[in-house]
Design a protein around this motif. Structure first.
Motif, PDB file in Angstrom:
ATOM      1  N   ILE A  52       1.315 -16.471   7.516  1.00  0.00           N
ATOM      2  CA  ILE A  52       2.103 -16.760   8.500  1.00  0.00           C
ATOM      3  C   ILE A  52       1.318 -17.126   9.962  1.00  0.00           C
ATOM      4  N   ALA A  53       0.298 -16.315  10.271  1.00  0.00           N
ATOM      5  CA  ALA A  53      -0.520 -16.586  11.419  1.00  0.00           C
ATOM      6  C   ALA A  53      -1.140 -17.995  11.568  1.00  0.00           C
ATOM      7  N   LEU A  54      -1.568 -18.404  10.300  1.00  0.00           N
ATOM      8  CA  LEU A  54      -2.303 -19.614  10.164  1.00  0.00           C
ATOM      9  C   LEU A  54      -1.219 -20.894  10.396  1.00  0.00           C
ATOM     10  N   VAL A  55       0.011 -20.501  10.053  1.00  0.00           N
ATOM     11  CA  VAL A  55       1.219 -21.554  10.201  1.00  0.00           C
ATOM     12  C   VAL A  55       1.236 -21.600  11.716  1.00  0.00           C
ATOM     13  N   LEU A  56       1.309 -20.498  12.343  1.00  0.00           N
ATOM     14  CA  LEU A  56       1.423 -20.519  13.943  1.00  0.00           C
ATOM     15  C   LEU A  56       0.258 -21.312  14.591  1.00  0.00           C
ATOM     16  N   THR A  86       9.435 -20.748  17.870  1.00  0.00           N
ATOM     17  CA  THR A  86      10.265 -21.775  16.849  1.00  0.00           C
ATOM     18  C   THR A  86      10.059 -21.791  15.314  1.00  0.00           C
ATOM     19  N   PHE A  87       8.976 -21.142  15.034  1.00  0.00           N
ATOM     20  CA  PHE A  87       8.753 -20.860  13.473  1.00  0.00           C
ATOM     21  C   PHE A  87       8.921 -19.431  13.252  1.00  0.00           C
ATOM     22  N   LEU A  88       8.540 -18.477  14.182  1.00  0.00           N
ATOM     23  CA  LEU A  88       8.780 -17.220  13.512  1.00  0.00           C
ATOM     24  C   LEU A  88      10.247 -16.573  13.400  1.00  0.00           C
ATOM     25  N   VAL A  89      10.758 -17.260  14.503  1.00  0.00           N
ATOM     26  CA  VAL A  89      12.347 -16.538  14.548  1.00  0.00           C
ATOM     27  C   VAL A  89      13.090 -16.954  13.252  1.00  0.00           C
ATOM     28  N   PRO A  90      13.188 -18.161  12.992  1.00  0.00           N
ATOM     29  CA  PRO A  90      13.824 -18.742  11.781  1.00  0.00           C
ATOM     30  C   PRO A  90      13.241 -18.095  10.565  1.00  0.00           C
ATOM     31  N   PHE A  91      11.771 -17.952  10.574  1.00  0.00           N
ATOM     32  CA  PHE A  91      11.412 -17.200   9.331  1.00  0.00           C
ATOM     33  C   PHE A  91      11.760 -16.077   9.021  1.00  0.00           C
ATOM     34  N   ILE A  92      12.029 -15.093  10.029  1.00  0.00           N
ATOM     35  CA  ILE A  92      12.468 -13.792   9.955  1.00  0.00           C
ATOM     36  C   ILE A  92      14.076 -13.705   9.684  1.00  0.00           C
ATOM     37  N   TYR A 120       3.857 -16.974   1.207  1.00  0.00           N
ATOM     38  CA  TYR A 120       2.928 -17.729   0.452  1.00  0.00           C
ATOM     39  C   TYR A 120       3.430 -19.099  -0.032  1.00  0.00           C
ATOM     40  N   ALA A 121       4.728 -19.452   0.107  1.00  0.00           N
ATOM     41  CA  ALA A 121       5.198 -20.957   0.111  1.00  0.00           C
ATOM     42  C   ALA A 121       4.950 -21.968   1.358  1.00  0.00           C
ATOM     43  N   MET A 122       4.345 -21.074   2.288  1.00  0.00           N
ATOM     44  CA  MET A 122       4.005 -22.027   3.479  1.00  0.00           C
ATOM     45  C   MET A 122       2.468 -22.627   3.337  1.00  0.00           C
ATOM     46  N   THR A 123       1.805 -22.187   2.396  1.00  0.00           N
ATOM     47  CA  THR A 123       0.454 -22.605   2.069  1.00  0.00           C
ATOM     48  C   THR A 123       0.156 -24.155   2.315  1.00  0.00           C
ATOM     49  N   PRO A 124       1.112 -25.034   1.512  1.00  0.00           N
ATOM     50  CA  PRO A 124       0.650 -26.570   1.663  1.00  0.00           C
ATOM     51  C   PRO A 124       0.944 -26.964   2.963  1.00  0.00           C
ATOM     52  N   TYR A 125       1.771 -26.362   3.784  1.00  0.00           N
ATOM     53  CA  TYR A 125       1.902 -26.716   5.362  1.00  0.00           C
ATOM     54  C   TYR A 125       0.621 -26.603   6.168  1.00  0.00           C
ATOM     55  N   VAL A 126      -0.017 -25.537   5.819  1.00  0.00           N
ATOM     56  CA  VAL A 126      -1.347 -25.259   6.746  1.00  0.00           C
ATOM     57  C   VAL A 126      -2.436 -26.409   6.139  1.00  0.00           C
ATOM     58  N   ILE A 127      -2.239 -26.296   4.846  1.00  0.00           N
ATOM     59  CA  ILE A 127      -3.616 -27.244   4.280  1.00  0.00           C
ATOM     60  C   ILE A 127      -3.437 -28.591   4.872  1.00  0.00           C
ATOM     61  N   ILE A 128      -2.302 -29.137   4.432  1.00  0.00           N
ATOM     62  CA  ILE A 128      -2.048 -30.802   4.554  1.00  0.00           C
ATOM     63  C   ILE A 128      -1.789 -31.202   5.938  1.00  0.00           C
ATOM     64  N   GLN A 129      -1.422 -29.992   7.008  1.00  0.00           N
ATOM     65  CA  GLN A 129      -1.116 -30.284   8.493  1.00  0.00           C
ATOM     66  C   GLN A 129      -2.559 -30.381   9.175  1.00  0.00           C
ATOM     67  N   LEU A 130      -3.379 -29.585   8.521  1.00  0.00           N
ATOM     68  CA  LEU A 130      -4.538 -29.325   9.111  1.00  0.00           C
ATOM     69  C   LEU A 130      -5.505 -30.436   8.909  1.00  0.00           C
ATOM     70  N   LEU A 131      -5.291 -31.146   7.946  1.00  0.00           N
ATOM     71  CA  LEU A 131      -6.209 -32.151   7.264  1.00  0.00           C
ATOM     72  C   LEU A 131      -5.515 -33.414   8.195  1.00  0.00           C
ATOM     73  N   LEU A 132      -4.367 -33.456   8.385  1.00  0.00           N
ATOM     74  CA  LEU A 132      -3.795 -34.579   9.235  1.00  0.00           C
ATOM     75  C   LEU A 132      -4.021 -34.613  10.668  1.00  0.00           C
ATOM     76  N   VAL A 133      -4.553 -33.518  11.252  1.00  0.00           N
ATOM     77  CA  VAL A 133      -5.013 -33.475  12.632  1.00  0.00           C
ATOM     78  C   VAL A 133      -6.073 -34.502  12.752  1.00  0.00           C
ATOM     79  N   PRO A 134      -7.028 -34.221  12.266  1.00  0.00           N
ATOM     80  CA  PRO A 134      -8.424 -35.142  12.599  1.00  0.00           C
ATOM     81  C   PRO A 134      -7.951 -36.461  11.973  1.00  0.00           C
ATOM     82  N   LEU A 135      -7.125 -36.704  10.881  1.00  0.00           N
ATOM     83  CA  LEU A 135      -6.708 -37.998  10.697  1.00  0.00           C
ATOM     84  C   LEU A 135      -6.055 -38.708  11.568  1.00  0.00           C
ATOM     85  N   SER A 136      -5.252 -37.995  12.347  1.00  0.00           N
ATOM     86  CA  SER A 136      -4.346 -38.728  13.432  1.00  0.00           C
ATOM     87  C   SER A 136      -5.155 -39.341  14.450  1.00  0.00           C
ATOM     88  N   ASN A 137      -6.208 -39.025  14.602  1.00  0.00           N
ATOM     89  CA  ASN A 137      -7.106 -39.385  15.835  1.00  0.00           C
ATOM     90  C   ASN A 137      -8.202 -40.455  15.309  1.00  0.00           C
TER      91      ASN A 137
END
Length: 221
Positions: A52-56, A86-92, A120-137
């Motif tokens: 969850i902290a990694l998602v934030l 925006t993420f934490l409140v809907p998650f809870i 644990y279901a949020m894991t792909p979001y962390v992996i893919i979105q972090l890879l997309l950040v340098p790609l976007s540049n």
């Protein structure tokens, strides 16, 4: 056990990292992974909270490091607390709503199980979105379709994992899992409505007593 002893406990750290690594197993073998996650206690609250902290953190990195052609930010209007909420409140709210509704559906999962499984279901979001950040540049606007497709895929993957987690945690078939998620969405709206109503009543009550206080002070002095 003292805090220093806990921090130096190698076995505890090994269990923590093992449970954190298990998230990678869950995203590629979700049915087996989410079953063992809760029934065999392969997951942990510490690892779930780390994800969850990694998602934030991912959302904040996206905010500051994504290429401007894909994500334009007006820093004058950015509120970091709001970005986190925006993420934490809907998650809870989802976890609470799902726990309440699945209790009516004879679900077997506890509040802790739902929290861990959803995190644990949020894991792909962390992996893919972090890879997309340098790609976007480095990609151009013409190549931006790949950025959009992979970004959408991260959300679809997480959604599929949430469905799988509900099925395995509560021992539901697909239809019952989808129905419970639908009613969980309704439950989230009800919870939000009740929270807004509660804080509105508190605010009105505070304003009422404050007006009495001002009137009393005005008449006395």
């Amino acid at each position: 056990m003292k805090i220093k002893e806990k921090l130096c406990d190698k076995e505890a750290w090994n269990r923590y990292f093992a449970s954190l690594r298990y998230s990678l197993h869950c995203i590629v073998r979700p049915f087996d992974g989410f079953w063992d996650l809760t029934h065999e206690k392969r997951g942990s609250m510490a690892a779930a909270n780390t994800i969850i902290a990694l998602v934030l953190l991912t959302n904040l990195i996206k905010l500051g490091a994504t290429g401007f052609i894909f994500y334009q930010v007006n820093w004058d209007t950015v509120n970091l607390v709001l970005e986190i909420a925006t993420f934490l409140v809907p998650f809870i709210v989802y976890v609470v709503a799902n726990w309440c509704l699945t209790t009516l559906f004879d679900g077997k999962g506890t509040l802790r199980d739902i929290w861990i499984g959803t995190a644990y279901a949020m894991t792909p979001y962390v992996i893919i979105q972090l890879l997309l950040v340098p790609l976007s540049n480095v990609v151009t606007i013409e190549e931006g379709a790949f950025y959009g497709v992979f970004g959408a895929f991260s959300f679809v993957w997480c959604g599929m994992l949430i469905v799988a987690s509900v099925m395995m945690i509560h021992d539901f078939l697909l239809g019952k899992a989808l129905a419970s998620l639908l009613f969980s969405g309704v439950g989230m709206l009800i919870i939000v409505f009740l929270l807004v109503l509660f804080f509105s009543l508190i605010s009105d009550g505070f304003a009422y007593f404050y007006s009495i206080y001002k009137e009393t002070v005005f008449r006395m002095y």
